[in-house]
Scaffold this motif. Structure first.
Motif, PDB file in Angstrom:
ATOM      1  N   ARG A  54       8.149 -13.674   3.474  1.00 33.18           N
ATOM      2  CA  ARG A  54       8.863 -13.362   3.132  1.00 33.18           C
ATOM      3  C   ARG A  54       8.492 -12.696   1.497  1.00 33.18           C
ATOM      4  O   ARG A  54       9.081 -11.776   0.728  1.00 33.18           O
ATOM      5  N   GLU A  55       7.347 -12.812   1.069  1.00 30.94           N
ATOM      6  CA  GLU A  55       6.131 -12.807   0.032  1.00 30.94           C
ATOM      7  C   GLU A  55       5.741 -11.062   0.118  1.00 30.94           C
ATOM      8  O   GLU A  55       5.984 -10.499  -0.451  1.00 30.94           O
ATOM      9  N   LYS A  58       8.976  -9.301   0.067  1.00 29.21           N
ATOM     10  CA  LYS A  58       9.144  -8.813  -2.013  1.00 29.21           C
ATOM     11  C   LYS A  58       7.740  -8.050  -1.959  1.00 29.21           C
ATOM     12  O   LYS A  58       8.619  -6.804  -2.720  1.00 29.21           O
ATOM     13  N   TYR A  59       6.726  -7.687  -1.237  1.00 37.64           N
ATOM     14  CA  TYR A  59       5.849  -6.518  -1.533  1.00 37.64           C
ATOM     15  C   TYR A  59       6.242  -5.796  -1.710  1.00 37.64           C
ATOM     16  O   TYR A  59       5.960  -4.674  -2.578  1.00 37.64           O
ATOM     17  N   GLU A  61       8.823  -3.970  -0.964  1.00 35.85           N
ATOM     18  CA  GLU A  61      10.235  -3.675  -1.936  1.00 35.85           C
ATOM     19  C   GLU A  61       9.399  -3.674  -3.371  1.00 35.85           C
ATOM     20  O   GLU A  61       9.952  -2.764  -3.580  1.00 35.85           O
ATOM     21  N   SER A  62       8.513  -4.289  -3.484  1.00 36.66           N
ATOM     22  CA  SER A  62       7.584  -3.943  -5.405  1.00 36.66           C
ATOM     23  C   SER A  62       7.297  -2.387  -5.063  1.00 36.66           C
ATOM     24  O   SER A  62       7.266  -1.882  -5.880  1.00 36.66           O
TER      25      SER A  62
END
Length: 125
Positions: A54-55, A58-59, A61-62
Protein backbone atom coordinates in the motif's frame (compact mmCIF):
# COMPACT_ATOMS: atom_id res chain seq x y z
CA UNK A 1 9.76 7.82 -25.33
CA UNK A 2 6.17 8.46 -24.32
CA UNK A 3 5.24 5.81 -21.72
CA UNK A 4 7.26 4.40 -18.82
CA UNK A 5 5.90 1.45 -16.84
CA UNK A 6 7.07 0.39 -13.39
CA UNK A 7 6.18 -2.87 -11.71
CA UNK A 8 5.22 -2.58 -8.06
CA UNK A 9 5.82 -5.17 -5.38
CA UNK A 10 5.52 -5.57 -1.63
CA UNK A 11 9.28 -5.18 -1.21
CA UNK A 12 10.36 -2.38 1.08
CA UNK A 13 13.04 -1.66 -1.54
CA UNK A 14 10.55 -1.24 -4.39
CA UNK A 15 10.89 2.53 -3.95
CA UNK A 16 14.14 2.22 -5.94
CA UNK A 17 12.16 0.95 -8.93
CA UNK A 18 9.62 3.74 -8.47
CA UNK A 19 12.34 6.40 -8.24
CA UNK A 20 14.15 5.13 -11.35
CA UNK A 21 10.93 4.99 -13.35
CA UNK A 22 9.93 8.48 -12.24
CA UNK A 23 13.40 9.80 -13.13
CA UNK A 24 13.26 8.26 -16.62
CA UNK A 25 9.73 9.54 -17.20
CA UNK A 26 10.61 13.06 -16.06
CA UNK A 27 13.78 13.31 -18.13
CA UNK A 28 11.94 12.08 -21.24
CA UNK A 29 8.69 13.99 -20.68
CA UNK A 30 6.92 10.64 -20.59
CA UNK A 31 3.81 9.35 -18.87
CA UNK A 32 4.51 7.19 -15.81
CA UNK A 33 2.33 4.14 -15.17
CA UNK A 34 2.60 1.41 -12.56
CA UNK A 35 1.17 -2.08 -12.25
CA UNK A 36 0.92 -4.57 -9.46
CA UNK A 37 0.08 -8.14 -10.39
CA UNK A 38 -1.85 -9.80 -7.61
CA UNK A 39 -1.11 -13.52 -7.68
CA UNK A 40 -2.46 -16.25 -5.38
CA UNK A 41 0.75 -15.92 -3.31
CA UNK A 42 -0.32 -12.41 -2.33
CA UNK A 43 -3.34 -13.76 -0.47
CA UNK A 44 -1.05 -15.48 2.05
CA UNK A 45 1.20 -12.46 2.55
CA UNK A 46 1.63 -10.97 5.99
CA UNK A 47 -0.09 -7.79 7.09
CA UNK A 48 3.33 -6.09 7.02
CA UNK A 49 3.86 -7.03 3.36
CA UNK A 50 0.40 -5.83 2.42
CA UNK A 51 1.04 -2.58 4.25
CA UNK A 52 4.34 -2.17 2.41
CA UNK A 53 2.56 -2.66 -0.90
CA UNK A 54 0.00 0.00 0.00
CA UNK A 55 2.87 2.38 0.82
CA UNK A 56 4.55 1.59 -2.50
CA UNK A 57 1.31 2.30 -4.35
CA UNK A 58 0.94 5.64 -2.55
CA UNK A 59 4.56 6.50 -3.27
CA UNK A 60 4.18 5.67 -6.98
CA UNK A 61 1.07 7.84 -7.14
CA UNK A 62 2.95 10.68 -5.43
CA UNK A 63 5.51 10.45 -8.25
CA UNK A 64 2.72 10.86 -10.80
CA UNK A 65 2.09 7.22 -11.70
CA UNK A 66 -1.32 5.94 -12.62
CA UNK A 67 -1.53 2.59 -10.80
CA UNK A 68 -3.31 -0.46 -12.21
CA UNK A 69 -3.89 -3.69 -10.30
CA UNK A 70 -3.86 -6.84 -12.43
CA UNK A 71 -4.79 -10.37 -11.39
CA UNK A 72 -3.19 -13.58 -12.54
CA UNK A 73 -1.37 -16.77 -11.64
CA UNK A 74 2.04 -15.35 -12.52
CA UNK A 75 3.45 -11.84 -12.89
CA UNK A 76 5.36 -12.20 -16.16
CA UNK A 77 2.46 -13.21 -18.45
CA UNK A 78 0.31 -10.40 -17.04
CA UNK A 79 3.15 -7.92 -17.51
CA UNK A 80 3.74 -9.01 -21.10
CA UNK A 81 0.03 -8.79 -21.92
CA UNK A 82 -0.27 -5.35 -20.32
CA UNK A 83 2.74 -4.03 -22.21
CA UNK A 84 1.28 -5.40 -25.44
CA UNK A 85 -1.95 -3.45 -25.14
CA UNK A 86 -0.80 -0.28 -23.41
CA UNK A 87 1.81 1.17 -25.80
CA UNK A 88 4.63 1.09 -23.25
CA UNK A 89 8.06 2.18 -24.47
CA UNK A 90 10.11 1.46 -21.36
CA UNK A 91 9.70 -0.90 -18.40
CA UNK A 92 11.51 -0.55 -15.06
CA UNK A 93 11.65 -3.76 -13.04
CA UNK A 94 13.40 -5.40 -10.14
CA UNK A 95 16.44 -7.32 -11.39
CA UNK A 96 14.98 -10.82 -10.99
CA UNK A 97 11.88 -10.01 -13.03
CA UNK A 98 13.86 -8.01 -15.58
CA UNK A 99 15.96 -11.07 -16.44
CA UNK A 100 12.78 -13.03 -17.18
CA UNK A 101 11.13 -10.17 -19.09
CA UNK A 102 14.14 -9.61 -21.32
CA UNK A 103 13.21 -12.63 -23.44
CA UNK A 104 9.52 -11.74 -23.66
CA UNK A 105 9.67 -7.98 -24.29
CA UNK A 106 12.06 -7.74 -27.22
CA UNK A 107 11.08 -4.33 -28.60
CA UNK A 108 10.82 -2.57 -25.24
CA UNK A 109 13.57 -0.81 -23.29
CA UNK A 110 13.98 -2.65 -19.99
CA UNK A 111 15.72 -1.08 -17.02
CA UNK A 112 16.78 -3.41 -14.25
CA UNK A 113 17.02 -2.09 -10.70
CA UNK A 114 19.19 -4.07 -8.32
CA UNK A 115 17.62 -3.99 -4.89
CA UNK A 116 20.97 -4.87 -3.31
CA UNK A 117 19.34 -6.40 -0.26
CA UNK A 118 16.70 -9.08 -0.17
CA UNK A 119 13.54 -8.95 1.85
CA UNK A 120 12.87 -12.03 3.91
CA UNK A 121 9.22 -11.77 3.01
CA UNK A 122 9.13 -10.53 -0.55
CA UNK A 123 6.31 -11.94 -2.61
CA UNK A 124 7.90 -13.83 -5.48
CA UNK A 125 7.26 -12.14 -8.79
Amino acid sequence: MANVLICLSASKYNSRVIDKGAQIAKSNHAVLSAIFVQTPKYEGASAASKSCLRENIKYAESKGAKVTILYGQDVLPQLVEYVGVSQVDCVVLEKKLAKQALFKLKDIDIYSVNLLMCDKEVIEV
